[in-house]
Design a protein around this motif. Structure first.
Motif, PDB file in Angstrom:
ATOM      1  N   ALA A 131       1.097  -0.924  -0.478  1.00 27.92           N
ATOM      2  CA  ALA A 131      -0.172   0.297  -0.008  1.00 27.92           C
ATOM      3  C   ALA A 131       0.790   1.192   0.186  1.00 27.92           C
ATOM      4  N   ASP A 132       1.664   0.808   1.004  1.00 29.68           N
ATOM      5  CA  ASP A 132       2.698   2.185   0.847  1.00 29.68           C
ATOM      6  C   ASP A 132       3.785   2.839  -0.124  1.00 29.68           C
ATOM      7  N   GLY A 133       4.492   1.502  -0.833  1.00 26.34           N
ATOM      8  CA  GLY A 133       6.026   1.675  -0.999  1.00 26.34           C
ATOM      9  C   GLY A 133       5.542  -0.157  -1.814  1.00 26.34           C
ATOM     10  N   VAL A 134       7.001  -0.492  -2.292  1.00 22.82           N
ATOM     11  CA  VAL A 134       7.930  -1.709  -3.221  1.00 22.82           C
ATOM     12  C   VAL A 134       9.213  -1.948  -1.658  1.00 22.82           C
ATOM     13  N   ASP A 135       8.909  -3.173  -2.499  1.00 17.83           N
ATOM     14  CA  ASP A 135      10.171  -3.438  -1.258  1.00 17.83           C
ATOM     15  C   ASP A 135      10.708  -4.450  -2.029  1.00 17.83           C
ATOM     16  N   SER A 136      12.440  -5.034  -2.156  1.00 16.29           N
ATOM     17  CA  SER A 136      12.629  -5.135  -2.457  1.00 16.29           C
ATOM     18  C   SER A 136      14.411  -6.043  -2.177  1.00 16.29           C
ATOM     19  N   GLU A 137      15.502  -7.205  -2.374  1.00 14.09           N
ATOM     20  CA  GLU A 137      16.056  -7.677  -2.108  1.00 14.09           C
ATOM     21  C   GLU A 137      17.811  -7.072  -3.103  1.00 14.09           C
ATOM     22  N   ASP A 138      18.347  -6.605  -2.640  1.00 11.20           N
ATOM     23  CA  ASP A 138      19.502  -6.374  -3.031  1.00 11.20           C
ATOM     24  C   ASP A 138      20.168  -7.510  -3.421  1.00 11.20           C
ATOM     25  N   HIS A 139      20.599  -7.942  -4.908  1.00  9.50           N
ATOM     26  CA  HIS A 139      21.523  -9.087  -5.510  1.00  9.50           C
ATOM     27  C   HIS A 139      22.777  -8.245  -5.692  1.00  9.50           C
ATOM     28  N   PHE A 140      22.953  -7.725  -4.990  1.00  7.90           N
ATOM     29  CA  PHE A 140      25.308  -7.673  -5.392  1.00  7.90           C
ATOM     30  C   PHE A 140      25.767  -7.283  -5.909  1.00  7.90           C
ATOM     31  N   LEU A 141      25.487  -7.448  -7.462  1.00  4.13           N
ATOM     32  CA  LEU A 141      25.913  -6.954  -8.331  1.00  4.13           C
ATOM     33  C   LEU A 141      25.552  -5.895  -9.060  1.00  4.13           C
ATOM     34  N   ASP A 142      25.897  -5.349  -9.172  1.00  4.83           N
ATOM     35  CA  ASP A 142      25.484  -3.942 -10.463  1.00  4.83           C
ATOM     36  C   ASP A 142      26.191  -3.173 -11.715  1.00  4.83           C
ATOM     37  N   ILE A 143      25.818  -2.727 -12.507  1.00  5.97           N
ATOM     38  CA  ILE A 143      25.875  -2.730 -13.628  1.00  5.97           C
ATOM     39  C   ILE A 143      26.174  -1.334 -14.032  1.00  5.97           C
ATOM     40  N   SER A 144      27.302  -0.154 -14.397  1.00  6.54           N
ATOM     41  CA  SER A 144      27.675   1.400 -15.065  1.00  6.54           C
ATOM     42  C   SER A 144      27.023   1.248 -16.939  1.00  6.54           C
ATOM     43  N   VAL A 145      26.161   2.362 -16.845  1.00  5.86           N
ATOM     44  CA  VAL A 145      26.071   2.232 -18.257  1.00  5.86           C
ATOM     45  C   VAL A 145      26.219   4.012 -18.966  1.00  5.86           C
ATOM     46  N   TYR A 146      27.464   4.605 -19.370  1.00  2.54           N
ATOM     47  CA  TYR A 146      27.799   5.710 -19.648  1.00  2.54           C
ATOM     48  C   TYR A 146      26.664   6.160 -20.796  1.00  2.54           C
ATOM     49  N   PRO A 147      26.537   7.585 -21.082  1.00  2.00           N
ATOM     50  CA  PRO A 147      26.009   8.005 -22.224  1.00  2.00           C
ATOM     51  C   PRO A 147      26.797   7.535 -23.829  1.00  2.00           C
ATOM     52  N   ASP A 148      27.743   6.435 -23.607  1.00  5.98           N
ATOM     53  CA  ASP A 148      28.585   7.120 -25.271  1.00  5.98           C
ATOM     54  C   ASP A 148      28.287   4.917 -25.165  1.00  5.98           C
ATOM     55  N   ARG A 149      27.397   3.843 -24.192  1.00  4.60           N
ATOM     56  CA  ARG A 149      26.032   2.997 -24.136  1.00  4.60           C
ATOM     57  C   ARG A 149      28.143   2.457 -24.088  1.00  4.60           C
ATOM     58  N   SER A 150      29.033   2.794 -23.222  1.00  4.71           N
ATOM     59  CA  SER A 150      30.527   1.621 -23.243  1.00  4.71           C
ATOM     60  C   SER A 150      29.351   1.281 -21.885  1.00  4.71           C
ATOM     61  N   TRP A 151      29.853  -0.260 -20.900  1.00  3.02           N
ATOM     62  CA  TRP A 151      28.701  -0.402 -19.730  1.00  3.02           C
ATOM     63  C   TRP A 151      30.410  -0.952 -19.056  1.00  3.02           C
ATOM     64  N   LEU A 152      29.819  -1.488 -17.821  1.00  2.00           N
ATOM     65  CA  LEU A 152      30.760  -1.869 -16.670  1.00  2.00           C
ATOM     66  C   LEU A 152      30.745  -2.952 -15.291  1.00  2.00           C
ATOM     67  N   TRP A 153      30.395  -4.280 -14.728  1.00  2.00           N
ATOM     68  CA  TRP A 153      30.581  -4.696 -14.040  1.00  2.00           C
ATOM     69  C   TRP A 153      30.566  -4.067 -13.119  1.00  2.00           C
ATOM     70  N   ARG A 154      30.320  -4.268 -12.323  1.00  2.00           N
ATOM     71  CA  ARG A 154      30.121  -3.590 -10.124  1.00  2.00           C
ATOM     72  C   ARG A 154      29.987  -3.914  -9.776  1.00  2.00           C
ATOM     73  N   ASP A 155      30.905  -3.988  -8.245  1.00  2.00           N
ATOM     74  CA  ASP A 155      31.104  -4.787  -7.060  1.00  2.00           C
ATOM     75  C   ASP A 155      30.834  -6.622  -7.481  1.00  2.00           C
ATOM     76  N   GLU A 156      31.395  -7.093  -8.679  1.00  2.00           N
ATOM     77  CA  GLU A 156      32.110  -8.606  -8.430  1.00  2.00           C
ATOM     78  C   GLU A 156      32.550  -8.939  -7.128  1.00  2.00           C
ATOM     79  N   ASP A 157      33.430  -8.698  -6.562  1.00  2.00           N
ATOM     80  CA  ASP A 157      33.611  -9.050  -4.977  1.00  2.00           C
ATOM     81  C   ASP A 157      32.784  -8.908  -4.150  1.00  2.00           C
ATOM     82  N   GLU A 158      32.141  -7.830  -4.304  1.00  2.00           N
ATOM     83  CA  GLU A 158      30.982  -8.291  -2.699  1.00  2.00           C
ATOM     84  C   GLU A 158      30.292  -9.634  -2.922  1.00  2.00           C
TER      85      GLU A 158
END
Length: 229
Positions: free
Chosen positions: A135-162
Motif C-alpha cells: 500500500a505504501d511502496g515497494v520492497d526488494s532485496e539487493d543482489h550485490f552485483l550491479d552494472i554501470s552504463v555511460y552515455p557513450d553506451r559503454s558499460w561495466l560490471w560493478r561490485d563483483e568482489d562483493e
C-alpha cells in the motif's frame, strides 16, 4: 504513516495506480534476515502497467545500514563485511537526486545519476529481487552485483568482489547466484541493444519544482498489512 505516504496508500486502494506526485517508500530487506535495512522516501513520476518511475530528491532523509559502531559498511574489510554486526541510521541523501525506473517482475531496476547542474553522468543497473508492491511502496532485496552504463553506451560490471563475498558468507547459494548472474547477462543484452529505458530519453527528465521532499515516517520499517494488487 505520515501524510506524505498516506497519499500512496489511498492511490493504491482498489488496485488504482499511484498518481504522479504521490509519496511512497522504496525499501530493501537485508540479505538473509528479511528485515528492512534501507528505506528511501520517493515521489512517483509515473506508474503504469509497464513502468514505475520514482524520484529521490536531494536531501531526502533515508535509512541505511552501518556497522555497529556507526562507521560506514564499505570501511569494513571485505572478508567480514557481511558478518560484522550492523545497525541502521537515519541520514540525508547527499548530492544530486536519483531517478529510479523499474519494470514489473524484472530482476533489476535502473537508476539515473546526474552531477550538479543536471549534467547527466550514468545509468546504474541494480540487480535485485523483483519488487513487491504494497500500500505504501515497494520492497526488494539487493543482489550485490550491479552494472554501470555511460552515455557513450559503454558499460561495466560493478561490485563483483562483493557478489563473490556474499556467496562465501552464505548470503546467497549457488542456485540463486546463477540466477543473479543470468539476470545480469539479460540486462547486458538490453544495454547492447540499447533498449528501454536507456533509449527512452529519461536523462532529459526533470522533477516538478513544486514537489516537496517526502518525509521519512517513524514506522519506516513496519510490515505491510497487505500487498497491493
Amino acid at each position: 504513516m505520515t501524510a506524505e505516504t498516506t497519499t500512496g496508500r489511498e492511490a493504491r486502494s482498489g488496485g488504482a495506480r499511484w498518481a504522479p506526485g504521490a509519496r511512497i517508500l522504496w525499501r530493501y530487506r537485508d540479505n538473509g534476515g528479511g528485515h528492512i535495512h534501507i528505506c528511501r522516501p520517493v515521489t512517483v513520476v509515473q506508474d503504469t502497467d509497464d513502468l514505475l518511475a520514482v524520484w529521490m530528491a536531494p536531501g531526502t532523509e533515508c535509512v541505511k545500514p552501518v556497522l555497529a559502531d556507526g562507521s560506514p559498511v564499505h570501511e569494513e574489510p571485505l572478508a567480514t563485511r557481511y558478518t560484522a554486526p550492523r545497525t541502521t541510521v537515519r541520514t540525508r541523501w547527499e548530492g544530486a537526486g536519483v531517478l529510479k525506473l523499474a519494470r514489473p517482475d524484472e530482476p533489476w531496476s535502473v537508476w539515473l545519476f546526474w552531477e550538479r547542474g543536471w549534467r547527466f553522468r550514468s545509468w546504474y543497473v541494480n540487480l535485485e529481487e523483483p519488487r513487491t508492491r504494497w500500500a505504501d511502496g515497494v520492497d526488494s532485496e539487493d543482489h550485490f552485483l550491479d552494472i554501470s552504463v555511460y552515455p557513450d553506451r559503454s558499460w561495466l560490471w560493478r561490485d563483483e568482489d562483493e557478489f563473490a563475498q556474499a556467496q562465501r558468507s552464505g548470503l546467497m547459494g549457488p542456485a540463486q547466484a546463477r540466477r543473479v548472474r543470468e539476470a545480469g547477462r539479460a540486462a547486458v543484452e538490453v544495454i547492447r541493444a540499447w533498449g528501454a529505458p536507456f533509449a527512452d530519453g529519461w536523462e532529459h527528465w526533470r522533477p516538478d519544482p513544486d514537489w516537496a521532499v517526502p518525509e521519512l515516517p517513524a514506522d519506516w520499517d513496519h510490515t505491510p498489512a497487505h500487498t497491493a494488487p
